[in-house]
Design an enzyme around this catalytic site. Structure first.
Site, PDB file in Angstrom:
ATOM      1  N   ASP A  72     -19.462 -50.551 -36.575  1.00 52.67           N
ATOM      2  CA  ASP A  72     -18.560 -49.509 -37.077  1.00 52.67           C
ATOM      3  C   ASP A  72     -17.986 -48.659 -35.955  1.00 52.67           C
ATOM      4  OD1 ASP A  72     -20.964 -48.284 -36.479  1.00 52.67           O
ATOM      5  OD2 ASP A  72     -21.476 -47.841 -38.547  1.00 52.67           O
ATOM      6  N   ASN A 141     -29.491 -41.601 -46.202  1.00 48.89           N
ATOM      7  CA  ASN A 141     -29.147 -41.918 -47.600  1.00 48.89           C
ATOM      8  C   ASN A 141     -29.163 -43.426 -47.849  1.00 48.89           C
ATOM      9  OD1 ASN A 141     -26.862 -42.837 -46.346  1.00 48.89           O
ATOM     10  ND2 ASN A 141     -25.477 -41.287 -47.175  1.00 48.89           N
ATOM     11  N   HIS A 143     -27.729 -45.755 -46.001  1.00 44.16           N
ATOM     12  CA  HIS A 143     -26.554 -46.530 -45.596  1.00 44.16           C
ATOM     13  C   HIS A 143     -26.880 -47.485 -44.453  1.00 44.16           C
ATOM     14  CE1 HIS A 143     -24.990 -43.166 -42.673  1.00 44.16           C
ATOM     15  NE2 HIS A 143     -25.530 -44.120 -41.960  1.00 44.16           N
ATOM     16  N   GLU A 148     -21.707 -46.394 -47.380  1.00 38.97           N
ATOM     17  CA  GLU A 148     -22.322 -45.227 -48.002  1.00 38.97           C
ATOM     18  C   GLU A 148     -22.735 -45.532 -49.448  1.00 38.97           C
ATOM     19  OE1 GLU A 148     -23.188 -42.891 -46.118  1.00 38.97           O
ATOM     20  OE2 GLU A 148     -21.551 -41.658 -45.339  1.00 38.97           O
TER      21      GLU A 148
HETATM   22  C1  GLP Z   1     -24.788 -43.752 -38.263  1.00 34.41           C
HETATM   23  C2  GLP Z   1     -24.427 -45.212 -38.037  1.00 34.41           C
HETATM   24  C3  GLP Z   1     -25.462 -46.154 -38.605  1.00 34.41           C
HETATM   25  C4  GLP Z   1     -26.844 -45.696 -38.202  1.00 34.41           C
HETATM   26  C5  GLP Z   1     -27.113 -44.325 -38.764  1.00 34.41           C
HETATM   27  C6  GLP Z   1     -28.479 -43.787 -38.417  1.00 34.41           C
HETATM   28  O1  GLP Z   1     -24.317 -43.229 -39.441  1.00 34.41           O
HETATM   29  N1  GLP Z   1     -23.155 -45.576 -38.570  1.00 34.41           N
HETATM   30  O2  GLP Z   1     -25.204 -47.473 -38.141  1.00 34.41           O
HETATM   31  O3  GLP Z   1     -27.810 -46.601 -38.655  1.00 34.41           O
HETATM   32  O4  GLP Z   1     -26.153 -43.440 -38.217  1.00 34.41           O
HETATM   33  O5  GLP Z   1     -28.454 -43.213 -37.148  1.00 34.41           O
HETATM   34  P1  GLP Z   1     -29.720 -42.770 -36.336  1.00 34.41           P
HETATM   35  O6  GLP Z   1     -30.361 -44.018 -35.840  1.00 34.41           O
HETATM   36  O7  GLP Z   1     -29.186 -41.936 -35.218  1.00 34.41           O
HETATM   37  O8  GLP Z   1     -30.579 -41.998 -37.252  1.00 34.41           O
END
Ligand code: GLP
Length: 246
Positions: A72, A141, A143, A148
């Site tokens: 992404d 959440n 995702h 989402e």
């Molecule tokens: C973002 C990314 C996800 C990731 C999530 C969790 O929203 N788009 O790919 O898994 O954050 O991030 P973190 O590992 O910093 O908690």
């Protein structure tokens, strides 16, 4: 839907979960040097990339024939912006290993026609033969990528409106909450679940509920990661805190 046995690995520390994920990625690269990697951003994969860089510098693995597609990117953010996922990947992995620049793919969040960019991104992944190994984090959440909670699963790469909870969770990377982009381009559930192997890495107690719901809950688009229960080869690499509710 056929439910497969999930491979759940719980470690004392997040760093060990990262090293285990790196070991699985290294094994994949040794087995198939021209592996198509699906890569993730966020804090969770950082220990994975650190361990992969070490293995590369020790001469154990090479990315010289590998191809990568990131999950992404934020909409409207320049790839050079300090919070862009493009820059994150350069700093955390690509600048330190032998990936060919032309083999690196991150969605273009600045494209004039984002829908077309998204379609082309899926087409490029299909043309590459699909993703061999997909690395994922998980949002609080549930995702994956930026898919989402929703009333349905979105198959293709698409533009997403980020939820308030994601905007708040990601504000720590920006100067203020107003600077967090409201939209992102994300790979959809089809390319993610068609990956031959999926590694989901999570650490910390703020992920415990999402990890529980993804693994033990019903398969529902309200917890997008729950779709992984139907995947034939998925590994959850967790620290004790993230696994606390299992
Ligand atoms: C973002 C990314 C996800 C990731 C999530 C969790 O929203 N788009 O790919 O898994 O954050 O991030 P973190 O590992 O910093 O908690």
């Amino acid at each position: 839907m056929k439910i497969h046995v999930l491979k759940i690995h719980v470690f004392d520390r997040a760093e060990q979960a990262g090293q285990a994920a790196a070991a699985l990625i290294a094994a994949q690269l040794l087995r198939k040097p021209d592996t198509v990697l699906g890569l993730a951003t966020g804090s969770s994969p950082i220990p994975v990339y650190k361990a992969l860089i070490r293995l590369y510098k020790m001469g154990v693995i090479s990315f010289g024939q590998a191809v990568s597609y990131n999950l992404d990117e934020y909409v409207g953010i320049d790839p050079a912006h300090e919070c862009s996922y493009h820059r994150f990947m350069d700093e955390q992995l690509f600048n330190h290993v032998d990936m060919r620049p032309e083999a690196i793919h991150v969605p273009d969040g600045q494209a004039a026609d984002l829908a077309r960019t998204a379609r082309n991104y899926d087409a490029a992944i299909r043309a590459a033969g699909g993703i061999d190994l997909q690395l994922l984090g998980i949002g609080r959440n549930g995702h994956i990528g930026f898919n989402e909670p929703n009333d349905h699963f979105v198959g293709g790469c698409h533009v997403v409106d980020l939820t308030q909870s994601t905007i708040e969770a990601n504000q720590r990377f920006f100067n203020s909450i107003d600077d967090v982009p409201r939209q992102a381009v994300s790979l959809g559930i089809t390319a993610i679940t068609q990956a031959k192997t999926v590694l989901l890495i999570a650490s910390g107690s703020d992920k415990a509920q999402a990890v529980h719901d993804a693994i033990r809950g019903e398969i529902t688009p309200q917890v997008q990661a729950s779709i992984l229960q139907a995947h034939p080869d998925v590994h959850f690499l967790l620290d004790r805190d993230a696994a606390a509710l299992l």
